[in-house]
Design a protein around this motif. Structure first.
Motif, PDB file in Angstrom:
ATOM      1  N   ILE A 125      -8.123   5.051   1.218  1.00 56.53           N
ATOM      2  CA  ILE A 125      -7.209   3.958   1.545  1.00 56.53           C
ATOM      3  C   ILE A 125      -7.406   3.608   3.023  1.00 56.53           C
ATOM      4  O   ILE A 125      -7.867   4.445   3.805  1.00 56.53           O
ATOM      5  N   GLN A 167      -6.120   3.230 -15.223  1.00 56.87           N
ATOM      6  CA  GLN A 167      -7.319   3.461 -14.411  1.00 56.87           C
ATOM      7  C   GLN A 167      -8.137   4.525 -15.124  1.00 56.87           C
ATOM      8  O   GLN A 167      -7.585   5.367 -15.821  1.00 56.87           O
ATOM      9  N   TYR A 175     -12.897   6.620  -2.936  1.00 54.50           N
ATOM     10  CA  TYR A 175     -12.267   5.537  -2.196  1.00 54.50           C
ATOM     11  C   TYR A 175     -11.248   6.103  -1.215  1.00 54.50           C
ATOM     12  O   TYR A 175     -10.426   6.937  -1.568  1.00 54.50           O
ATOM     13  N   HIS A 205     -12.606   5.103  -9.136  1.00 51.59           N
ATOM     14  CA  HIS A 205     -11.843   4.649 -10.295  1.00 51.59           C
ATOM     15  C   HIS A 205     -12.151   3.210 -10.669  1.00 51.59           C
ATOM     16  O   HIS A 205     -12.515   2.402  -9.823  1.00 51.59           O
ATOM     17  N   TYR A 263     -12.409  -4.010  -1.925  1.00 51.00           N
ATOM     18  CA  TYR A 263     -12.057  -4.876  -3.045  1.00 51.00           C
ATOM     19  C   TYR A 263     -12.209  -6.332  -2.631  1.00 51.00           C
ATOM     20  O   TYR A 263     -11.731  -6.724  -1.556  1.00 51.00           O
ATOM     21  N   ALA A 276      -2.723   9.079  -4.385  1.00 52.49           N
ATOM     22  CA  ALA A 276      -1.770   8.233  -5.106  1.00 52.49           C
ATOM     23  C   ALA A 276      -1.175   8.929  -6.342  1.00 52.49           C
ATOM     24  O   ALA A 276      -0.410   8.308  -7.088  1.00 52.49           O
ATOM     25  N   ARG A 289      -8.808   8.716  -2.710  1.00 57.01           N
ATOM     26  CA  ARG A 289      -8.563   8.593  -4.133  1.00 57.01           C
ATOM     27  C   ARG A 289      -9.884   8.898  -4.817  1.00 57.01           C
ATOM     28  O   ARG A 289     -10.941   8.543  -4.299  1.00 57.01           O
ATOM     29  N   VAL A 303       0.920   3.763  -3.244  1.00 56.36           N
ATOM     30  CA  VAL A 303       0.289   5.076  -3.064  1.00 56.36           C
ATOM     31  C   VAL A 303       1.290   6.207  -3.293  1.00 56.36           C
ATOM     32  O   VAL A 303       0.965   7.209  -3.934  1.00 56.36           O
ATOM     33  N   GLY A 335      -1.569  -0.279  -8.518  1.00 51.33           N
ATOM     34  CA  GLY A 335      -2.074  -0.314  -7.147  1.00 51.33           C
ATOM     35  C   GLY A 335      -1.936  -1.695  -6.529  1.00 51.33           C
ATOM     36  O   GLY A 335      -1.480  -2.639  -7.189  1.00 51.33           O
ATOM     37  N   PRO A 336      -2.327  -1.845  -5.266  1.00 48.93           N
ATOM     38  CA  PRO A 336      -2.069  -3.085  -4.531  1.00 48.93           C
ATOM     39  C   PRO A 336      -3.131  -4.178  -4.675  1.00 48.93           C
ATOM     40  O   PRO A 336      -2.956  -5.259  -4.124  1.00 48.93           O
ATOM     41  N   TYR A 337      -4.230  -3.929  -5.407  1.00 45.90           N
ATOM     42  CA  TYR A 337      -5.368  -4.844  -5.310  1.00 45.90           C
ATOM     43  C   TYR A 337      -5.697  -5.604  -6.587  1.00 45.90           C
ATOM     44  O   TYR A 337      -6.812  -6.100  -6.759  1.00 45.90           O
ATOM     45  N   LEU A 346       0.836  -1.208   0.000  1.00 38.41           N
ATOM     46  CA  LEU A 346       0.000   0.000   0.000  1.00 38.41           C
ATOM     47  C   LEU A 346       0.868   1.254   0.000  1.00 38.41           C
ATOM     48  O   LEU A 346       0.663   2.165  -0.818  1.00 38.41           O
ATOM     49  N   ILE A 406      -0.964   3.790 -12.520  1.00 39.80           N
ATOM     50  CA  ILE A 406      -0.485   2.749 -11.608  1.00 39.80           C
ATOM     51  C   ILE A 406      -1.453   1.574 -11.473  1.00 39.80           C
ATOM     52  O   ILE A 406      -2.658   1.709 -11.656  1.00 39.80           O
ATOM     53  N   HIS A 450     -10.056   0.038 -12.396  1.00 41.10           N
ATOM     54  CA  HIS A 450      -8.718  -0.434 -12.777  1.00 41.10           C
ATOM     55  C   HIS A 450      -8.837  -1.310 -14.015  1.00 41.10           C
ATOM     56  O   HIS A 450      -9.779  -2.104 -14.121  1.00 41.10           O
TER      57      HIS A 450
HETATM   58  C1  MBD Z   1      -6.375   1.572  -4.270  1.00 35.66           C
HETATM   59  O1  MBD Z   1      -7.597   1.134  -4.620  1.00 35.66           O
HETATM   60  C2  MBD Z   1      -5.579   2.018  -5.240  1.00 35.66           C
HETATM   61  O2  MBD Z   1      -6.061   2.000  -6.485  1.00 35.66           O
HETATM   62  C3  MBD Z   1      -4.304   2.483  -4.946  1.00 35.66           C
HETATM   63  C4  MBD Z   1      -3.427   2.982  -6.033  1.00 35.66           C
HETATM   64  C5  MBD Z   1      -3.847   2.490  -3.665  1.00 35.66           C
HETATM   65  C6  MBD Z   1      -4.650   2.032  -2.673  1.00 35.66           C
HETATM   66  C7  MBD Z   1      -5.914   1.569  -2.965  1.00 35.66           C
END
Ligand code: MBD
Ligand code: FE
Length: 284
Positions: A198, A236, A196, A220, A162, A250, A217, A82, A105-107, A78, A103, A222
């Motif tokens: 974090i 995104q 969203y 979005h 997510y 981010a 954020r 970010v 991202g982590p998910y 994360l 990017i 992805h």
């Molecule tokens: C997210 O959903 C995300 O897209 C990014 C880049 C960082 C944390 C959560």
């Protein structure tokens, strides 16, 4: 609530750390000279900060405690995605033709269900949110349609969670690999994602609070879009009038990535078109 049914930063972070270990190959090909160059510069940046800012022992120990906690909470994916990944993406894709990336991202989770276009993303019977019809065409840079292109899409639910990272959500909820038709066209029925935040209850949240920042954020989608002979693009898409477009935590918004959906004729949802232009694979 029991531990298993609570969406905590530690649980989400641990999942992100596990998934990263499972999916990303180890960085084995970095030469000694390159490691030395990059590590020296990164350490120097920190040392310069200490020197120029006259950092105290209290501050140094606060940093040490925080870095330990980032690992304990599983929040290195994360933190890095970010605050750092946007720069990597900008460097790597600087000269790329075609659609803009941003990017990952982590998910992200590879291997989502393969669905023929027109497709509806897996969702719960009572999934909350405004229906969104997302459609368009995938072409190469010279405008040639790319039949059977893969449009991999994943996004958060209306509460900002997510699947596979928060508990109690079906495995592939709001995730799918949509196969474009013979003309490269795709149609995806999903739901409008919400802005969203974090996770705020872990180490990254602790930093945000301590620094007086915000955790938002913009809403979005992805995407990873690919076709044989073309470079896969990770990107995104965002939505016009979102209050966090200009201050994404981010730093991953680009003007080319903002959608402006219109109401559908039945008045129940929204629809928007976006065409992906894939750059050719580099000659080897
Ligand atoms: C997210 O959903 C995300 O897209 C990014 C880049 C960082 C944390 C959560
Ligand atoms: Fe995201």
């Amino acid at each position: 609530m029991s531990v298993e049914t609570t969406a905590t930063a530690a649980a989400s972070g641990a999942n992100a750390t596990e998934k990263f270990r499972a999916n990303k190959t180890a960085a084995a090909q970095v030469s000694t000279a390159r490691v030395s160059q990059l590590a020296s510069r990164a350490i120097k940046a920190l040392v310069d900060t200490v020197t120029e800012e006259k950092v105290t022992y209290d501050e140094y120990n606060a940093l040490k405690a925080w870095l330990i906690r980032v690992g304990e909470d599983g929040e290195w994916p994360l933190f890095l995605d970010v605050w750092i990944e946007h720069a990597v993406e900008e460097v790597v894709n600087a000269d790329r033709e075609g659609s803009k990336g941003t990017i990952e991202g982590p998910y992200y989770v590879p291997g989502s269900p393969v669905l023929q276009s027109p497709a509806t993303l897996p969702q719960r019977e009572d999934e909350v949110g405004t229906p969104l019809l997302f459609q368009g065409q995938v072409t190469s840079v010279d405008g040639t349609p790319l039949p059977g292109a893969h449009v991999e899409i994943w996004h958060a639910d209306d509460a900002g969670y997510y699947s596979q990272f928060a508990p109690g959500i079906p495995e592939w909820n709001l995730r799918g690999t949509v196969v474009a038709d013979a003309d490269g066209n795709y149609q995806i029925n999903t739901l409008q994602p919400a802005p969203y935040q974090i996770p705020t209850d872990g180490a990254c949240g602790q930093l945000i609070t301590a620094a007086g920042w915000h955790a938002w954020r913009p809403a979005h989608l992805h995407l990873k879009v690919s076709a044989p002979g073309q470079q896969l693009i990770t990107t995104q898409l965002y939505f016009t009038a979102d209050e966090h477009l200009s201050d994404d935590i981010a730093s991953a918004v680009k003007p080319e990535l903002i959608l402006d959906p219109s109401p559908t004729s039945d008045g129940n949802g929204r629809e928007v078109s976006y065409n992906f232009v894939l750059a050719p694979e580099e000659a080897k």
